[in-house]
Design a protein around this motif. Structure first.
Motif, PDB file in Angstrom:
ATOM      1  N   ILE A 168       0.824  -1.208   0.000  1.00  0.00           N
ATOM      2  CA  ILE A 168       0.000   0.000   0.000  1.00  0.00           C
ATOM      3  C   ILE A 168       0.860   1.261   0.000  1.00  0.00           C
ATOM      4  CG2 ILE A 168      -1.834   1.260   1.184  1.00  0.00           C
ATOM      5  CD1 ILE A 168      -2.593  -1.516  -0.070  1.00  0.00           C
ATOM      6  N   LYS A 169       1.965   1.244   0.739  1.00  0.00           N
ATOM      7  CA  LYS A 169       2.836   2.416   0.787  1.00  0.00           C
ATOM      8  C   LYS A 169       3.487   2.710  -0.561  1.00  0.00           C
ATOM      9  CE  LYS A 169       5.661   3.337   4.180  1.00  0.00           C
ATOM     10  NZ  LYS A 169       5.195   4.643   4.697  1.00  0.00           N
ATOM     11  N   SER A 170       3.515   1.733  -1.451  1.00  0.00           N
ATOM     12  CA  SER A 170       4.135   1.946  -2.758  1.00  0.00           C
ATOM     13  C   SER A 170       3.376   2.964  -3.600  1.00  0.00           C
ATOM     14  CB  SER A 170       4.238   0.622  -3.516  1.00  0.00           C
ATOM     15  OG  SER A 170       2.948   0.142  -3.880  1.00  0.00           O
ATOM     16  N   PHE A 171       2.071   3.195  -3.272  1.00  0.00           N
ATOM     17  CA  PHE A 171       1.305   4.164  -4.059  1.00  0.00           C
ATOM     18  C   PHE A 171       0.515   5.153  -3.207  1.00  0.00           C
ATOM     19  CE2 PHE A 171      -1.617   0.674  -3.308  1.00  0.00           C
ATOM     20  CZ  PHE A 171      -2.818   1.305  -3.020  1.00  0.00           C
ATOM     21  N   PHE A 172       0.330   4.865  -1.908  1.00  0.00           N
ATOM     22  CA  PHE A 172      -0.461   5.756  -1.049  1.00  0.00           C
ATOM     23  C   PHE A 172       0.479   6.500  -0.114  1.00  0.00           C
ATOM     24  CE2 PHE A 172      -3.302   6.675   2.598  1.00  0.00           C
ATOM     25  CZ  PHE A 172      -4.336   7.311   1.921  1.00  0.00           C
ATOM     26  N   LYS A 173       0.512   7.821  -0.216  1.00  0.00           N
ATOM     27  CA  LYS A 173       1.487   8.624   0.523  1.00  0.00           C
ATOM     28  C   LYS A 173       0.878   9.387   1.700  1.00  0.00           C
ATOM     29  CE  LYS A 173       4.348   7.162  -2.511  1.00  0.00           C
ATOM     30  NZ  LYS A 173       5.241   6.010  -2.156  1.00  0.00           N
ATOM     31  N   LYS A 174      -0.376   9.115   1.991  1.00  0.00           N
ATOM     32  CA  LYS A 174      -1.011   9.763   3.143  1.00  0.00           C
ATOM     33  C   LYS A 174      -0.858   8.867   4.374  1.00  0.00           C
ATOM     34  CE  LYS A 174      -4.349  12.124   0.136  1.00  0.00           C
ATOM     35  NZ  LYS A 174      -5.792  12.337  -0.160  1.00  0.00           N
ATOM     36  N   THR A 175      -1.755   8.991   5.341  1.00  0.00           N
ATOM     37  CA  THR A 175      -1.608   8.283   6.613  1.00  0.00           C
ATOM     38  C   THR A 175      -1.915   6.791   6.483  1.00  0.00           C
ATOM     39  OG1 THR A 175      -2.253  10.304   7.769  1.00  0.00           O
ATOM     40  CG2 THR A 175      -2.326   8.258   9.034  1.00  0.00           C
ATOM     41  N   ILE A 176      -1.003   5.971   7.000  1.00  0.00           N
ATOM     42  CA  ILE A 176      -1.166   4.520   7.015  1.00  0.00           C
ATOM     43  C   ILE A 176      -1.349   4.057   8.458  1.00  0.00           C
ATOM     44  CG2 ILE A 176      -0.017   2.302   6.635  1.00  0.00           C
ATOM     45  CD1 ILE A 176      -0.744   3.486   4.027  1.00  0.00           C
ATOM     46  N   LEU A 177      -2.424   3.315   8.697  1.00  0.00           N
ATOM     47  CA  LEU A 177      -2.669   2.699   9.998  1.00  0.00           C
ATOM     48  C   LEU A 177      -2.606   1.191   9.826  1.00  0.00           C
ATOM     49  CD1 LEU A 177      -4.854   5.249   9.545  1.00  0.00           C
ATOM     50  CD2 LEU A 177      -5.302   4.760  11.957  1.00  0.00           C
ATOM     51  N   LEU A 178      -2.012   0.509  10.786  1.00  0.00           N
ATOM     52  CA  LEU A 178      -1.912  -0.944  10.717  1.00  0.00           C
ATOM     53  C   LEU A 178      -2.734  -1.574  11.822  1.00  0.00           C
ATOM     54  CD1 LEU A 178      -0.690  -3.477   9.432  1.00  0.00           C
ATOM     55  CD2 LEU A 178       1.252  -3.237  10.998  1.00  0.00           C
ATOM     56  N   SER A 179      -3.534  -2.567  11.452  1.00  0.00           N
ATOM     57  CA  SER A 179      -4.380  -3.287  12.393  1.00  0.00           C
ATOM     58  C   SER A 179      -4.065  -4.776  12.339  1.00  0.00           C
ATOM     59  CB  SER A 179      -5.861  -3.071  12.028  1.00  0.00           C
ATOM     60  OG  SER A 179      -6.707  -3.901  12.788  1.00  0.00           O
ATOM     61  N   GLY A 180      -3.976  -5.395  13.518  1.00  0.00           N
ATOM     62  CA  GLY A 180      -3.788  -6.845  13.555  1.00  0.00           C
ATOM     63  C   GLY A 180      -2.785  -7.306  14.581  1.00  0.00           C
ATOM     64  N   CYS A 181      -3.268  -7.984  15.622  1.00  0.00           N
ATOM     65  CA  CYS A 181      -2.426  -8.706  16.594  1.00  0.00           C
ATOM     66  C   CYS A 181      -1.623  -7.817  17.535  1.00  0.00           C
ATOM     67  CB  CYS A 181      -1.464  -9.660  15.888  1.00  0.00           C
ATOM     68  SG  CYS A 181      -2.259 -10.767  14.727  1.00  0.00           S
ATOM     69  N   MET A 182      -1.964  -6.547  17.649  1.00  0.00           N
ATOM     70  CA  MET A 182      -1.195  -5.659  18.515  1.00  0.00           C
ATOM     71  C   MET A 182      -1.904  -5.431  19.845  1.00  0.00           C
ATOM     72  SD  MET A 182       0.203  -2.899  15.732  1.00  0.00           S
ATOM     73  CE  MET A 182      -1.365  -2.804  14.867  1.00  0.00           C
ATOM     74  N   SER A 183      -1.157  -5.643  20.945  1.00  0.00           N
ATOM     75  CA  SER A 183      -1.738  -5.473  22.273  1.00  0.00           C
ATOM     76  C   SER A 183      -0.828  -4.730  23.244  1.00  0.00           C
ATOM     77  CB  SER A 183      -2.087  -6.842  22.888  1.00  0.00           C
ATOM     78  OG  SER A 183      -3.048  -7.516  22.112  1.00  0.00           O
ATOM     79  N   THR A 184       0.426  -4.487  22.870  1.00  0.00           N
ATOM     80  CA  THR A 184       1.395  -3.864  23.761  1.00  0.00           C
ATOM     81  C   THR A 184       2.055  -2.660  23.094  1.00  0.00           C
ATOM     82  OG1 THR A 184       3.314  -5.129  22.996  1.00  0.00           O
ATOM     83  CG2 THR A 184       1.918  -6.169  24.673  1.00  0.00           C
ATOM     84  N   GLY A 185       2.766  -1.876  23.917  1.00  0.00           N
ATOM     85  CA  GLY A 185       3.516  -0.753  23.383  1.00  0.00           C
ATOM     86  C   GLY A 185       4.617  -1.203  22.451  1.00  0.00           C
ATOM     87  N   GLN A 186       5.181  -2.363  22.723  1.00  0.00           N
ATOM     88  CA  GLN A 186       6.204  -2.909  21.828  1.00  0.00           C
ATOM     89  C   GLN A 186       5.600  -3.216  20.458  1.00  0.00           C
ATOM     90  OE1 GLN A 186       8.484  -6.180  23.365  1.00  0.00           O
ATOM     91  NE2 GLN A 186       9.470  -6.609  21.410  1.00  0.00           N
ATOM     92  N   ASP A 187       4.365  -3.714  20.447  1.00  0.00           N
ATOM     93  CA  ASP A 187       3.687  -3.980  19.176  1.00  0.00           C
ATOM     94  C   ASP A 187       3.495  -2.684  18.383  1.00  0.00           C
ATOM     95  OD1 ASP A 187       3.496  -6.624  20.008  1.00  0.00           O
ATOM     96  OD2 ASP A 187       1.454  -6.396  20.760  1.00  0.00           O
ATOM     97  N   VAL A 188       3.169  -1.613  19.096  1.00  0.00           N
ATOM     98  CA  VAL A 188       2.995  -0.312  18.438  1.00  0.00           C
ATOM     99  C   VAL A 188       4.307   0.121  17.783  1.00  0.00           C
ATOM    100  CG1 VAL A 188       2.474   2.134  18.801  1.00  0.00           C
ATOM    101  CG2 VAL A 188       1.147   0.381  20.010  1.00  0.00           C
ATOM    102  N   ALA A 189       5.406  -0.037  18.510  1.00  0.00           N
ATOM    103  CA  ALA A 189       6.721   0.300  17.952  1.00  0.00           C
ATOM    104  C   ALA A 189       7.018  -0.539  16.713  1.00  0.00           C
ATOM    105  CB  ALA A 189       7.802   0.095  19.013  1.00  0.00           C
TER     106      ALA A 189
END
Length: 322
Positions: A168-189
């Protein structure tokens, strides 16, 4: 251009709008703690009730800012943009009336809706699970794309997050949000390391004291691991991730959840999707690191520490391999 509020957040996180789970309490606590809080408009049974929630959230956040001198994070509303949702136009008008800062659209990216939100300075983020959907949303002028990767709760995609973000980043240059399997601050990083601008967390916020989830639901999340998440279309006809024990409690066996079509539950479970999701509990594979139920503010404070520790660990790696 990236969403301007990103630099004002205390942590680069959006708490996802969860069907039947998210309400004003959790939204307000998220925003007070410096992350974006959101909820689905359809969590209120009427447009009138939805407007009451919007007013409640705005009032409480305004009071917080006046009392503390701190700026709250923006809040958002999820609109289902699909012909089966008869309320979409009425609910959109409420969002315009009250200038809701962020609109999250699902099941349809419509340029006229985007233009309407842009007219008052609002932003529109759109859920996608594959490149084809992302291209359509980008053409509609959305400000951000929420990449729902494999393992996410609810109507999850099936693509690995590393591949999905890169594609998606190859053509979309605005804000990218990622969803999936994240529960900790380390996951956010980790999400930021992969190229996302924001992490989009749902399941972790089910297990907060401000969540509208049943206590049995929260305990099941604590008891389950990643292998207990079942990806099936048997509940609503659209593939989504559910907790295995909740399926089994309703008599949905592996043979049934393997079906590609919706199962006919007869009198035992109404075919109405809202009732189905109230009885059968969704979650993502991030349950594997969820072991408690915390106040939202306390959870976010802990995630900030985890995030900071993860970034510092990366600096040490840079010293080692740089």
């Amino acid at each position: 251009m990236k969403a301007p509020f990103i630099d004002e957040l205390s942590l680069p996180v959006v708490a996802a709008p969860m069907f039947l789970i998210s309400g004003p309490k959790i939204v307000v606590e998220c925003c007070k703690a410096g992350i974006v809080g959101t909820f689905p408009a359809l969590n209120q049974r009427t447009t009138e009730g939805f407007e009451e929630w919007v007013i409640q959230i705005k009032t409480e956040l305004a009071a917080f800012e006046k009392e503390t001198g701190k700026k709250a994070a923006p809040f958002g509303v999820n609109l289902i943009v699909h012909h089966t949702n008869p309320r979409v136009q009425a609910d959109l008008e409420i969002c315009i009336k009250h200038e809701v800062p962020l609109i999250i659209t699902s099941l349809g990216a419509v340029s006229t809706l985007v233009d309407a939100v842009h007219s008052y300075g609002g932003l529109v983020f759109h859920d996608v699970i594959k490149k084809r959907h992302a291209i359509k949303a980008a053409d509609a002028g959305v400000d951000g794309l929420i990449l729902v990767a494999a393992g996410a709760g609810g109507h999850a995609g099936t693509i690995n997050p590393i591949s999905l973000v890169a594609e998606i980043k190859s053509f979309f240059k605005k804000t990218i949000l990622l969803s999936g399997c994240m529960s900790t601050g380390q996951d956010v990083a980790t999400a930021l390391q992969m190229g996302a601008d924001l992490a989009y967390l749902g399941t972790r916020f089910i297990n907060t004291t401000e969540s509208r989830a049943d206590e049995r639901y929260q305990q099941m999340i604590i008891d389950c691991g990643a292998s207990d998440i079942i990806h099936t279309a048997a509940v609503s006809g659209v593939a989504a991730n559910f907790l295995r024990p909740s399926l089994e409690m309703m008599g949905i066996t592996e043979e049934l959840w393997s079906h590609k079509a919706k199962v006919d539950f007869g009198e035992e479970l109404d075919a109405d999707e809202a009732k189905a999701w109230k009885t059968l509990w969704s979650a993502g594979q991030g349950v594997t690191t969820i072991h408690d139920v915390l106040p939202t503010g306390e959870l976010i404070a802990r995630m900030k520490i985890e995030f900071k520790n993860a970034i510092e660990a990366q600096y040490k790696l840079l010293e080692k391999y740089g």
